[in-house]
Design a protein around this motif. Structure first.
Motif: not given
Length: 78
Positions: A1-9, A27-38
């Motif tokens: 998740m640190l790679w997304l800080a201040g970024a649009n990737s 897979y990880h992005l989908r999980s992070l989206r479902e958690a409302g983090l991304v």
């Protein structure tokens, strides 16, 4: 998740920096989206991903700074 800080990737961007496969990154992005983090924004046929809240950006930057610090020797108090 640190790679997304201040970024649009993109998934491809994240593949490059993490060394993970496209399917694992997705897979990880989908999980992070479902958690409302991304959050994702459509760009053509792909998505661009960023952290969902500015506070998460601040937290990720702080964690990155802590991770980059050299370990200090611990002193045991008597």
């Amino acid at each position: 998740m640190l790679w997304l800080a201040g970024a649009n990737s993109s998934v491809r961007d994240l593949e490059r920096v993490t060394g993970l496969s496209q399917s694992l990154v997705s897979y990880h992005l989908r999980s992070l989206r479902e958690a409302g983090l991304v959050a994702a924004t459509a760009e053509g046929r792909a998505n661009r991903y960023q952290l969902a809240h500015r506070d998460l950006d601040k937290l990720a930057v702080l964690l990155g700074a802590l991770e980059a610090r050299p370990e200090s020797s611990s002193v045991v108090a008597k």
